[in-house]
Write a protein that holds these residues in place. Structure first.
Motif, PDB file in Angstrom:
ATOM      1  N   GLU A  66      -6.011   8.713   0.390  1.00 50.45           N
ATOM      2  CA  GLU A  66      -6.565   7.607   1.355  1.00 50.45           C
ATOM      3  C   GLU A  66      -8.223   7.569   1.359  1.00 50.45           C
ATOM      4  O   GLU A  66      -8.732   6.507   1.004  1.00 50.45           O
ATOM      5  N   GLU A  67      -8.873   8.677   1.208  1.00 47.76           N
ATOM      6  CA  GLU A  67     -10.068   8.853   1.129  1.00 47.76           C
ATOM      7  C   GLU A  67     -10.868   8.143  -0.282  1.00 47.76           C
ATOM      8  O   GLU A  67     -11.447   7.551  -0.117  1.00 47.76           O
ATOM      9  N   ASN A  68      -9.947   8.485  -1.099  1.00 46.15           N
ATOM     10  CA  ASN A  68     -10.108   8.204  -2.578  1.00 46.15           C
ATOM     11  C   ASN A  68     -10.095   6.480  -2.619  1.00 46.15           C
ATOM     12  O   ASN A  68     -11.052   5.724  -3.045  1.00 46.15           O
ATOM     13  N   ARG A  69      -9.090   5.986  -2.163  1.00 47.69           N
ATOM     14  CA  ARG A  69      -8.861   4.442  -1.974  1.00 47.69           C
ATOM     15  C   ARG A  69     -10.022   3.910  -1.181  1.00 47.69           C
ATOM     16  O   ARG A  69     -10.623   3.011  -1.566  1.00 47.69           O
ATOM     17  N   ASN A  70     -10.197   4.541  -0.257  1.00 49.13           N
ATOM     18  CA  ASN A  70     -11.360   3.936   0.606  1.00 49.13           C
ATOM     19  C   ASN A  70     -12.866   3.880  -0.148  1.00 49.13           C
ATOM     20  O   ASN A  70     -13.575   3.140   0.044  1.00 49.13           O
ATOM     21  N   GLU A  71     -12.884   5.225  -0.530  1.00 47.38           N
ATOM     22  CA  GLU A  71     -14.190   5.309  -1.188  1.00 47.38           C
ATOM     23  C   GLU A  71     -14.335   4.224  -2.472  1.00 47.38           C
ATOM     24  O   GLU A  71     -15.499   3.937  -2.742  1.00 47.38           O
ATOM     25  N   ASN A  72     -13.403   4.003  -3.107  1.00 45.69           N
ATOM     26  CA  ASN A  72     -13.267   3.074  -4.197  1.00 45.69           C
ATOM     27  C   ASN A  72     -13.111   1.690  -3.676  1.00 45.69           C
ATOM     28  O   ASN A  72     -12.928   0.631  -4.589  1.00 45.69           O
ATOM     29  N   GLN A  73     -13.333   1.336  -2.378  1.00 47.29           N
ATOM     30  CA  GLN A  73     -12.983   0.114  -1.674  1.00 47.29           C
ATOM     31  C   GLN A  73     -11.899  -0.842  -2.340  1.00 47.29           C
ATOM     32  O   GLN A  73     -12.133  -1.809  -2.460  1.00 47.29           O
ATOM     33  N   GLU A 130       0.857  -1.217  -0.134  1.00 43.36           N
ATOM     34  CA  GLU A 130       0.223  -0.197  -0.106  1.00 43.36           C
ATOM     35  C   GLU A 130       0.771   1.434  -0.029  1.00 43.36           C
ATOM     36  O   GLU A 130       0.455   2.247  -0.664  1.00 43.36           O
ATOM     37  N   ARG A 138      -8.857  -3.046  -2.252  1.00 39.51           N
ATOM     38  CA  ARG A 138      -8.559  -4.005  -1.502  1.00 39.51           C
ATOM     39  C   ARG A 138      -6.935  -4.684  -2.021  1.00 39.51           C
ATOM     40  O   ARG A 138      -6.836  -4.747  -2.958  1.00 39.51           O
TER      41      ARG A 138
END
Length: 119
Positions: free
Chosen positions: A87-94, A59, A96
């Motif tokens: 980080e917010e973008n990665r989390n929003e796009n889930q 990551e 993994r």
């Protein structure tokens, strides 16, 4: 430079990379400081081939390639393209991590680390 001068113990979790040695302290610090730090270290190695640190390192590699591996021209760009935004973008796009090391594999490769379940 003194690293954690008040600490009695420094708990260090690291993988089994061959460069992760106490000797590396002597490459960075004066001998007296390296020895002082080394005496405080409580080292915990993660299992080979099964380290959650591998996921973290992957990551961080993506973060560097996508966000940090360039010169940022101004403060506005830094704010707009900060690690928080990334980080917010990665989390929003889930996004993994595709971890392929299964529990069954761990029981075979790391049998001395993982106890066998008893029926």
């Amino acid at each position: 430079m003194f690293i954690f001068p008040e600490a009695d113990v420094i708990k260090l979790v690291m993988d089994n990379l061959n460069t992760h040695t106490i000797g590396a302290l002597y490459e960075v610090f004066e001998p007296a400081e390296a020895r002082r730090i080394a005496q405080k270290l409580e080292i915990h190695h993660t299992p080979k081939h099964g380290s959650w640190l591998n996921m973290v390192e992957s990551e961080l590699s993506v973060l560097v390639r996508q966000c940090l591996n360039r010169r940022l021209p101004n403060i506005e760009t830094l704010k707009k393209e900060s690690t928080l935004f990334w980080e917010e973008n990665r989390n929003e796009n889930q996004v993994r991590v595709n971890w392929r090391f299964r529990k069954e594999d761990a029981r075979i490769k790391l049998k001395r680390v993982y106890p066998t379940p008893q029926n």
